[in-house]
Each structure stands twice: as structure tokens, then as C-alpha cells.
Design a protein around this motif. Structure first.
Motif, PDB file in Angstrom:
ATOM      1  N   LYS A 125       0.793  -1.158  -0.109  1.00 57.46           N
ATOM      2  CA  LYS A 125      -0.091  -0.003   0.145  1.00 57.46           C
ATOM      3  C   LYS A 125       0.944   1.094   0.091  1.00 57.46           C
ATOM      4  O   LYS A 125       1.787   1.428   0.867  1.00 57.46           O
ATOM      5  CB  LYS A 125      -1.106   0.092   1.372  1.00 57.46           C
ATOM      6  N   LEU A 126       0.390   2.065  -0.946  1.00 57.17           N
ATOM      7  CA  LEU A 126       1.324   3.392  -0.955  1.00 57.17           C
ATOM      8  C   LEU A 126       0.516   4.493  -0.416  1.00 57.17           C
ATOM      9  O   LEU A 126      -0.589   4.584  -0.123  1.00 57.17           O
ATOM     10  CB  LEU A 126       1.453   3.823  -2.371  1.00 57.17           C
ATOM     11  N   VAL A 127       1.083   5.399   0.276  1.00 64.12           N
ATOM     12  CA  VAL A 127       0.577   6.764   0.522  1.00 64.12           C
ATOM     13  C   VAL A 127       0.942   7.904  -0.179  1.00 64.12           C
ATOM     14  O   VAL A 127       2.023   8.231  -0.338  1.00 64.12           O
ATOM     15  CB  VAL A 127       1.101   7.027   2.172  1.00 64.12           C
ATOM     16  N   LEU A 128       0.049   8.711  -0.492  1.00 60.67           N
ATOM     17  CA  LEU A 128       0.368  10.014  -1.045  1.00 60.67           C
ATOM     18  C   LEU A 128      -0.116  11.135  -0.053  1.00 60.67           C
ATOM     19  O   LEU A 128      -0.942  11.157   0.427  1.00 60.67           O
ATOM     20  CB  LEU A 128      -0.363  10.300  -2.475  1.00 60.67           C
ATOM     21  N   PHE A 151       7.761  -0.372  12.818  1.00 56.95           N
ATOM     22  CA  PHE A 151       7.230   0.709  12.069  1.00 56.95           C
ATOM     23  C   PHE A 151       5.968   1.298  12.798  1.00 56.95           C
ATOM     24  O   PHE A 151       5.637   0.749  13.666  1.00 56.95           O
ATOM     25  CB  PHE A 151       6.896   0.270  10.926  1.00 56.95           C
ATOM     26  N   GLU A 152       5.724   2.688  12.549  1.00 53.00           N
ATOM     27  CA  GLU A 152       4.782   3.390  13.066  1.00 53.00           C
ATOM     28  C   GLU A 152       3.348   3.353  12.075  1.00 53.00           C
ATOM     29  O   GLU A 152       3.531   3.871  11.048  1.00 53.00           O
ATOM     30  CB  GLU A 152       5.234   4.612  13.500  1.00 53.00           C
ATOM     31  N   GLN A 158       4.071  -6.124   3.211  1.00 49.59           N
ATOM     32  CA  GLN A 158       2.654  -6.815   3.225  1.00 49.59           C
ATOM     33  C   GLN A 158       1.763  -6.659   4.375  1.00 49.59           C
ATOM     34  O   GLN A 158       0.629  -7.123   4.280  1.00 49.59           O
ATOM     35  CB  GLN A 158       2.972  -8.305   2.805  1.00 49.59           C
ATOM     36  N   HIS A 159       2.364  -6.111   5.426  1.00 49.15           N
ATOM     37  CA  HIS A 159       1.932  -6.117   6.715  1.00 49.15           C
ATOM     38  C   HIS A 159       0.276  -5.036   6.518  1.00 49.15           C
ATOM     39  O   HIS A 159       0.398  -4.194   5.860  1.00 49.15           O
ATOM     40  CB  HIS A 159       2.600  -5.534   7.766  1.00 49.15           C
ATOM     41  N   GLU A 160      -0.610  -5.601   7.038  1.00 49.42           N
ATOM     42  CA  GLU A 160      -1.818  -5.009   6.857  1.00 49.42           C
ATOM     43  C   GLU A 160      -2.043  -3.208   7.385  1.00 49.42           C
ATOM     44  O   GLU A 160      -2.672  -2.542   6.889  1.00 49.42           O
ATOM     45  CB  GLU A 160      -3.034  -5.433   7.565  1.00 49.42           C
ATOM     46  N   ARG A 161      -0.914  -3.076   8.109  1.00 50.61           N
ATOM     47  CA  ARG A 161      -1.092  -1.840   8.578  1.00 50.61           C
ATOM     48  C   ARG A 161       0.328  -0.915   7.994  1.00 50.61           C
ATOM     49  O   ARG A 161       0.678   0.149   8.747  1.00 50.61           O
ATOM     50  CB  ARG A 161      -1.078  -1.482  10.094  1.00 50.61           C
ATOM     51  N   TYR A 162       1.033  -1.381   7.394  1.00 48.34           N
ATOM     52  CA  TYR A 162       2.131  -0.920   6.678  1.00 48.34           C
ATOM     53  C   TYR A 162       1.650   0.112   5.584  1.00 48.34           C
ATOM     54  O   TYR A 162       1.276  -0.721   4.535  1.00 48.34           O
ATOM     55  CB  TYR A 162       3.316  -1.914   6.308  1.00 48.34           C
ATOM     56  N   PHE A 163       1.893   1.005   5.379  1.00 47.89           N
ATOM     57  CA  PHE A 163       1.979   2.027   4.261  1.00 47.89           C
ATOM     58  C   PHE A 163       3.162   2.803   3.882  1.00 47.89           C
ATOM     59  O   PHE A 163       4.023   3.215   4.949  1.00 47.89           O
ATOM     60  CB  PHE A 163       0.907   3.194   4.707  1.00 47.89           C
TER      61      PHE A 163
END
Length: 305
Positions: free
Chosen positions: A151-154, A248-249, A270-275
Motif C-alpha cells: 500500500k502506498l501513501v500520497l 514501524f509506526e 505486506q503487513h496490513e498496517r504498513y503504508f
């Protein structure tokens, strides 16, 4: 000599280990130690460990102040770390030794040009928007991320809902993404992704930056290379590969997740909360059971292994 052979073969991790072994022999020859440090700095540089490379260049220059290769390596590290004022200072120091050194002249000019555009701020900001790569295929090459469930974050600019031109900039073109420090995630010949990864050491306000972290490489393997020698800022000698905790935070929830050093980068991404922000995965590193980490985690929800 062993380190040089590994270096020629572009096996920079083994080159670092060999040069480190040479330094551990404590030969007492300052000039030889300066060469070992400068060579190890070059190997670290190719691994993308710019902070470690810079530390070696600084130590080499202390042993031999006129060692031009050490000065050039240190200047290059400051360029990669976006500290253009220091890069200029090192270039000028080298040019006093050899005023006609072409690489230093060119680097000095480039640093002078870039110093006015020096990036400010911090790598950790408020998470303000999400770009899930499977929605609409709006960005070229994101199918590679979708397949991996990454998942990417913009991050929008202050007033407009668009990607800013600063640290948050990320653009994929044939899946080459510019990270916050200018390195790019890229697809290798075997179809694997290699990411720029930022390591943060909050206790000492230090960073390490790895340009090409193979998605199937384990974190412990990188730590073994990065901490083959204790960093000069680790005065208490706590930062040993097996005495480190990685996290990671999740900024949206204000929660911390411990990372298993035996896990690969891909497993963490691939962790569900890693962006992934700004095209650069980020990991925080702490010494185990340190008073600082206890204070840092105080009041935060921490998901431990």
C-alpha cells in the motif's frame, strides 16, 4: 586484498566484512588503516549505507588529513544525505590539496547549485491520504504493487488535494518511484523489486539510507553489514546487530508494530498496517531494553512479536 577482490566482484557486503576484519587486526599503521576505512566507505556507499560510509570517511580523514579519496568519499556522502553545505566544505578542503581535481570541482559546483534547494522538514509526517494501488490503475506500474499487496501513501500539499513537490513526492513511471532522498525503487532482471529504505535511530537523531534493499532480503542481513563496526555515535556500544529492535509506526492509529529481523522486506511491506510513504519504506531502530525506548513507547500502543 580480500576486500578489494570482493569489491571488484561488486560483492559489497563481503567487502565491508573483509575491510572490517582488516581494521580489527589493529596493525598500528595509520596510513593502512586510512585506506581500509576509505575502501570500506566505498563499499558502504555502494550498498547505500551513506551514514556508515560518511563515518568511515571522517575517521579516515582524521588518520590521514591529506587522503584525497577519503575527502572525495565524504563529500559524496554529504551530497547523498542532502547536506550541501558540508559537501561544499569537504570539496574545498580537497581542492586545497589538489586544485585541479575534476570530480571535486564538478561536485563543488553541483553542491553550490543545490544548496538553495535543500530539503527541509522530517521524513515522518502526518498521514493525510491513501493511494491503494488496486483502485483504477491510475498510476502506471502499480499492478506490481497490487500483486504484492503493498500500500502506498500520497500526501497532499497544504491546500490542494494533489501530491506536493517536497518530501511527499512520489510518481511511478514504468515503476520507477522517486523516494524522498532521490533513490528509486526498481524492478530487477529477475522480476524482483529493490527499494530505497530509511533506517531511523531516534535516540541519537541519526539515519542510515539503503538505496537497493531487495524485497526478499532479511533485515538482519542488512543490520549485520551496517553494524559490522560500531558507529561513532554509539558511545555506550549498544547498537550490535543482535541487540536491536525494529519497529514501524502506524501514524493513523498512533500505534507501533515490532518487526521481526528475520523477516524479509516484502513480509513487512505486506503487513496490513504498513503504508509506504514517499516511495521510501521507513523503519525505526532501538537498542533493546534501553531507557530511551521505554520512554519513547510510553503512552503508545505497541504490538510486539
Amino acid at each position: 586484498n580480500e576486500g578489494n577482490e570482493y569489491f571488484k566482484e561488486k560483492d559489497y557486503g563481503r567487502a565491508v566484512a573483509a575491510y572490517s576484519e582488516g581494521l580489527r587486526r589493529r596493525c598500528g599503521d595509520a596510513e593502512l588503516d586510512a585506506v581500509l576505512l576509505t575502501n570500506r566507505a566505498a563499499a558502504h556507499f555502494h550498498l547505500g549505507n551513506y551514514r556508515s560510509a560518511l563515518n568511515d570517511a571522517i575517521q579516515a580523514k582524521k588518520l590521514k588529513p591529506t587522503h584525497l579519496k577519503a575527502i572525495m568519499r565524504g563529500a559524496l556522502c554529504y551530497m547523498e544525505l542532502k547536506n550541501f553545505l558540508e559537501a561544499i566544505a569537504w570539496c574545498e578542503e580537497g581542492l586545497q590539496i589538489d586544485p585541479k581535481e575534476k570530480k571535486l570541482v564538478e561536485m563543488r559546483a553541483k553542491a553550490d547549485k543545490l544548496k538553495g534547494k535543500e530539503l527541509g522538514g522530517t521524513f515522518l509526517g502526518t498521514q493525510t491520504g491513501f493511494c491503494t494501488p488496486c483502485q483504477g490503475g491510475a498510476v502506471l506500474g502499480t499492478d506490481l504493487l497490487c500483486e504484492r499487496n503493498i500500500k502506498l501513501v500520497l500526501e497532499p500539499s497544504d491546500e490542494e488535494e494533489e501530491v506536493s513537490d517536497g518530501l511527499a513526492e512520489i510518481s511511478l513511471d514504468g515503476f520507477h518511484s522517486d523516494s524522498a532522498t532521490g533513490a528509486k525503487v526498481h524492478l530487477d532482471a529477475d522480476g524482483n523489486l529493490n527499494w530505497p529504505v530509511l533506517f531511523l535511530y531516534p535516540e541519537h537523531e541519526q539515519t542510515d539510507f539503503t538505496v537497493a534493499f531487495h524485497e526478499n532480503s532479511r533485515f538482519i542481513d542488512h543490520l549485520m553489514v551496517m553494524f559490522a563496526e560500531l558507529p561513532p555515535w554509539d558511545l555506550e556500544k549498544k547498537y550490535l546487530p543482535n541487540n536491536l529492535e525494529l519497529y514501524f509506526e502506524d501514524e493513523e492509529r498512533e500505534e507501533m508494530y515490532e518487526v521481526n529481523p528475520e523477516h524479509t522486506l516484502l513480509q513487512v511491506l505486506q503487513h496490513e498496517r504498513y503504508f509506504v510513504k514517499a516511495g521510501t519504506p521507513t523503519v525505526l531502530v532501538f537498542a533493546k531494553r534501553s531507557p530511551f525506548s521505554k520512554k519513547y513507547f510510553s503512552g503508545k500502543k505497541v504490538h510486539r512479536l
